[in-house]
Design a protein around this motif. Structure first.
Motif, PDB file in Angstrom:
ATOM      1  N   LEU A   1       0.575  -0.973   0.007  1.00 33.02           N
ATOM      2  CA  LEU A   1       0.247   0.119  -0.013  1.00 33.02           C
ATOM      3  C   LEU A   1       0.856   1.121  -0.111  1.00 33.02           C
ATOM      4  CD1 LEU A   1      -2.777  -0.803   2.389  1.00 33.02           C
ATOM      5  CD2 LEU A   1      -3.254  -0.845   0.120  1.00 33.02           C
ATOM      6  N   ILE A   2       1.832   1.370   0.863  1.00 30.49           N
ATOM      7  CA  ILE A   2       2.762   2.482   0.887  1.00 30.49           C
ATOM      8  C   ILE A   2       3.426   2.694  -0.449  1.00 30.49           C
ATOM      9  CG2 ILE A   2       4.945   3.200   1.880  1.00 30.49           C
ATOM     10  CD1 ILE A   2       4.251   1.615   4.441  1.00 30.49           C
ATOM     11  N   ARG A   3       3.895   1.475  -1.070  1.00 28.99           N
ATOM     12  CA  ARG A   3       4.474   1.879  -2.595  1.00 28.99           C
ATOM     13  C   ARG A   3       3.407   2.270  -3.396  1.00 28.99           C
ATOM     14  NH1 ARG A   3       7.632  -3.400  -4.330  1.00 28.99           N
ATOM     15  NH2 ARG A   3       8.251  -2.062  -5.866  1.00 28.99           N
ATOM     16  N   ARG A   4       2.214   2.111  -3.302  1.00 30.93           N
ATOM     17  CA  ARG A   4       0.913   2.459  -4.297  1.00 30.93           C
ATOM     18  C   ARG A   4       0.773   4.044  -4.074  1.00 30.93           C
ATOM     19  NH1 ARG A   4      -3.985  -1.299  -5.750  1.00 30.93           N
ATOM     20  NH2 ARG A   4      -4.092   0.356  -7.097  1.00 30.93           N
TER      21      ARG A   4
ATOM     22  N   ALA B   1       9.074   2.616 -10.019  1.00 25.14           N
ATOM     23  CA  ALA B   1       8.837   1.024  -9.783  1.00 25.14           C
ATOM     24  C   ALA B   1       7.388   0.771  -9.422  1.00 25.14           C
ATOM     25  CB  ALA B   1       9.911   1.066  -8.243  1.00 25.14           C
ATOM     26  N   ILE B   2       6.556   1.610  -9.096  1.00 29.18           N
ATOM     27  CA  ILE B   2       5.118   1.298  -8.398  1.00 29.18           C
ATOM     28  C   ILE B   2       4.640   0.664  -9.727  1.00 29.18           C
ATOM     29  CG2 ILE B   2       4.206   3.529  -8.888  1.00 29.18           C
ATOM     30  CD1 ILE B   2       3.590   1.339  -6.067  1.00 29.18           C
ATOM     31  N   LYS B   3       4.992   1.184 -10.770  1.00 26.87           N
ATOM     32  CA  LYS B   3       4.335   0.627 -12.084  1.00 26.87           C
ATOM     33  C   LYS B   3       4.859  -0.676 -12.590  1.00 26.87           C
ATOM     34  CE  LYS B   3       3.824   5.341 -13.969  1.00 26.87           C
ATOM     35  NZ  LYS B   3       3.903   6.359 -14.947  1.00 26.87           N
TER      36      LYS B   3
ATOM     37  N   LYS C   1       1.618   7.018   3.418  1.00 23.36           N
ATOM     38  CA  LYS C   1       3.105   7.215   3.230  1.00 23.36           C
ATOM     39  C   LYS C   1       4.028   7.272   4.960  1.00 23.36           C
ATOM     40  CE  LYS C   1       3.208   9.314  -0.952  1.00 23.36           C
ATOM     41  NZ  LYS C   1       3.230  10.532  -1.841  1.00 23.36           N
ATOM     42  N   GLU C   2       3.050   7.801   5.684  1.00 28.28           N
ATOM     43  CA  GLU C   2       3.202   8.211   7.249  1.00 28.28           C
ATOM     44  C   GLU C   2       3.561   6.824   7.751  1.00 28.28           C
ATOM     45  OE1 GLU C   2       0.139  10.364   8.590  1.00 28.28           O
ATOM     46  OE2 GLU C   2       0.871  12.240   7.648  1.00 28.28           O
TER      47      GLU C   2
ATOM     48  N   GLY D   1      11.180  -6.021  -2.958  1.00 28.08           N
ATOM     49  CA  GLY D   1      11.701  -4.814  -3.506  1.00 28.08           C
ATOM     50  C   GLY D   1      11.675  -3.857  -2.455  1.00 28.08           C
ATOM     51  N   MET D   2      11.807  -4.345  -1.033  1.00 31.79           N
ATOM     52  CA  MET D   2      11.731  -3.560   0.130  1.00 31.79           C
ATOM     53  C   MET D   2      12.797  -2.457   0.172  1.00 31.79           C
ATOM     54  SD  MET D   2       9.097  -3.839   2.247  1.00 31.79           S
ATOM     55  CE  MET D   2       9.413  -3.625   3.865  1.00 31.79           C
ATOM     56  N   HIS D   3      14.062  -2.928  -0.445  1.00 30.32           N
ATOM     57  CA  HIS D   3      15.065  -1.821  -0.339  1.00 30.32           C
ATOM     58  C   HIS D   3      14.649  -0.611  -1.174  1.00 30.32           C
ATOM     59  CE1 HIS D   3      15.396  -4.148  -4.298  1.00 30.32           C
ATOM     60  NE2 HIS D   3      15.857  -3.254  -4.745  1.00 30.32           N
ATOM     61  N   GLU D   4      13.829  -0.551  -2.024  1.00 31.73           N
ATOM     62  CA  GLU D   4      13.356   0.603  -2.942  1.00 31.73           C
ATOM     63  C   GLU D   4      12.551   1.280  -1.936  1.00 31.73           C
ATOM     64  OE1 GLU D   4      11.184  -0.944  -5.972  1.00 31.73           O
ATOM     65  OE2 GLU D   4      13.038  -1.978  -6.790  1.00 31.73           O
ATOM     66  N   LEU D   5      11.657   0.760  -1.288  1.00 33.24           N
ATOM     67  CA  LEU D   5      10.734   1.365  -0.266  1.00 33.24           C
ATOM     68  C   LEU D   5      11.389   1.993   0.979  1.00 33.24           C
ATOM     69  CD1 LEU D   5       7.763   1.887   0.492  1.00 33.24           C
ATOM     70  CD2 LEU D   5       7.608  -0.327   1.830  1.00 33.24           C
ATOM     71  N   ARG D   6      12.630   1.183   1.334  1.00 32.80           N
ATOM     72  CA  ARG D   6      13.588   1.769   2.373  1.00 32.80           C
ATOM     73  C   ARG D   6      14.035   3.187   2.089  1.00 32.80           C
ATOM     74  NH1 ARG D   6      15.954  -0.476   6.940  1.00 32.80           N
ATOM     75  NH2 ARG D   6      15.511  -2.555   6.200  1.00 32.80           N
TER      76      ARG D   6
END
Length: 404
Positions: free
Chosen positions: A45-48, A382-384, A155-156, A178-183
């Motif tokens: 959800l955060i990535r979206r 990346a979200i796409k 995002k919070e 891909g959590m490294h992208e989220l971090r």
């Protein structure tokens, strides 16, 4: 209240036991599995939420699903009554692919491995968590939260996610989703409603001032023009006289300025020489190289009026050697075709399916992420791009068009 706080308030020992009762085979750490599912879904959800378009789609999906499947279901009743819990879970399983399209594949396997639970019971837990998220977010939308506020709200949860999720789960989530992208992802927060309204009012005031100033300026210009209008005929007469004098001077001095007629004729280039030069300048026509069949199939999907289930392209040119996780030909025309579509179409989204001829899912998912990272390096969000593994035993990639 954050989703963490809300979830902690719902997940009781009694609810966990009731959820376990929905499956015949219960193994491992059930409560740990439920929280692992919650963390992985929240990460998605955060990535979206970092994409305006993706968040808009999420809002529409939640509203539609809530109206269609949850009109008689609510979180409080499902948490306290066993007979309602089953319907609540089934609704979540039914709508899983719309909110979390990739969860049924590698993410489910990740949770099973992490918690030691069976796939059957993990599927029930996932259905409950999905319904929980749909009901909580739909309630916030009903209370007046708009798309931009929902983006900020989700995002919070990024930093608290890494603080709350177990370290061993996060380490497994990093390569799998891909959590490294989220971090490291730069979060762009939308302006709050009040700020947007103030900006709109300020823009309207500026527009009014500019239009007023322009009107005043035009009235002054009209006054100045009226004062100058009487001078125009005089200027025209003087201009005509000067042109006539200049023409007479040029005519009388034509030989001195341009030379005689004989001299001018000697400077003409013959038609034969021109034709000779042109003929030597003609280049041979280059034939177009053979077009990748995958590009043709891809273009047919893009040009179709709508997407049918399972619209995907087998891209044999995106192949891998033996157990390699790197493309044998990264300089590929199909990669350029994908990038061009991402650049020209903001709605375009794909799912990359990685495979391995030996059935190794880890190699398959890493192959999918190899292409995803290539497109990201070109500037694609990346979200796409959703990268998953597929059980078919081949050594090339498949591409499914999710949105166009």
């Amino acid at each position: 209240m954050t989703l963490f706080e809300k979830f902690d308030g719902v997940i009781s020992d009694e609810l966990v036991e009731n959820l376990k009762g929905l499956s015949d085979r219960n193994l491992g750490d059930s409560k740990g599995a439920i929280y692992a599912i919650f963390y992985t879904m929240l990460a998605g959800l955060i990535r979206r939420a970092n994409s305006d378009m993706s968040t808009g789609m999420l809002v529409n999906q939640i509203k539609k699903i809530n109206t269609k499947d949850y009109s008689e279901l609510d979180l409080e009743t499902a948490s306290s009554k066993k007979e309602k819990l089953k319907d609540f879970v089934q609704a979540g399983e039914k709508n899983m692919s719309q909110i979390f399209p990739s969860f049924k594949s590698q993410l489910m396997n990740l949770v099973v491995i992490h918690s030691g639970t069976s796939k059957a019971e993990s599927s029930k837990y996932a259905g409950f968590v999905n319904s929980f998220i749909i009901k909580v977010l739909s309630k916030k939308l009903q209370e007046g939260m708009d798309k931009h506020e929902l983006m900020n709200y989700l995002k919070e949860h990024r930093d608290p996610l890494f603080e709350n999720a177990p370290a061993n789960l996060v380490e497994k989530m990093i390569p799998a989703m891909g959590m490294h992208e989220l971090r490291t992802m730069k979060m762009t927060y939308a302006k709050k409603v009040e700020e947007r309204e103030k900006k709109e009012m300020a823009d309207e005031e500026v527009e009014y001032v500019e239009s007023t100033t322009e009107a005043e300026s035009s009235s002054y210009d009209f006054a100045e023009e009226s004062q100058k209008s009487y001078k125009i005929p005089v200027i025209i007469v003087l201009g005509v006289a000067l042109v006539g004098l200049l023409g007479y001077f040029i005519y009388e001095s034509r030989e001195d300025l341009f030379g005689s007629e004989e001299m001018s004729q000697s400077s003409v280039v013959s038609d034969e020489l021109v034709n000779e030069i042109d003929s030597t300048a003609v280049l041979p026509v280059q034939e177009d190289p053979a077009v990748d069949p995958a590009i043709t199939a891809f273009n047919e999907i893009i040009s179709a009026t709508d997407l049918s289930n399972g619209d995907e392209v087998r891209v044999e040119s995106l192949s891998f050697v033996a157990d390699s996780i790197e493309l044998s030909n990264p300089q590929n025309a199909f990669v350029d075709t994908l990038f061009n579509e991402f650049s020209s179409n903001p709605r375009f989204q794909i799912q990359i399916k990685g495979h391995h001829s030996g059935g190794d899912t880890q190699v398959a998912i890493r192959r999918a992420f190899y292409l995803k990272r290539m497109l990201q390096s070109k500037g694609v969000d990346a979200i796409k791009i959703d990268a998953i593994s597929d059980p078919e035993k081949i050594d090339y990639l498949k591409i499914r068009v999710v949105s166009k």
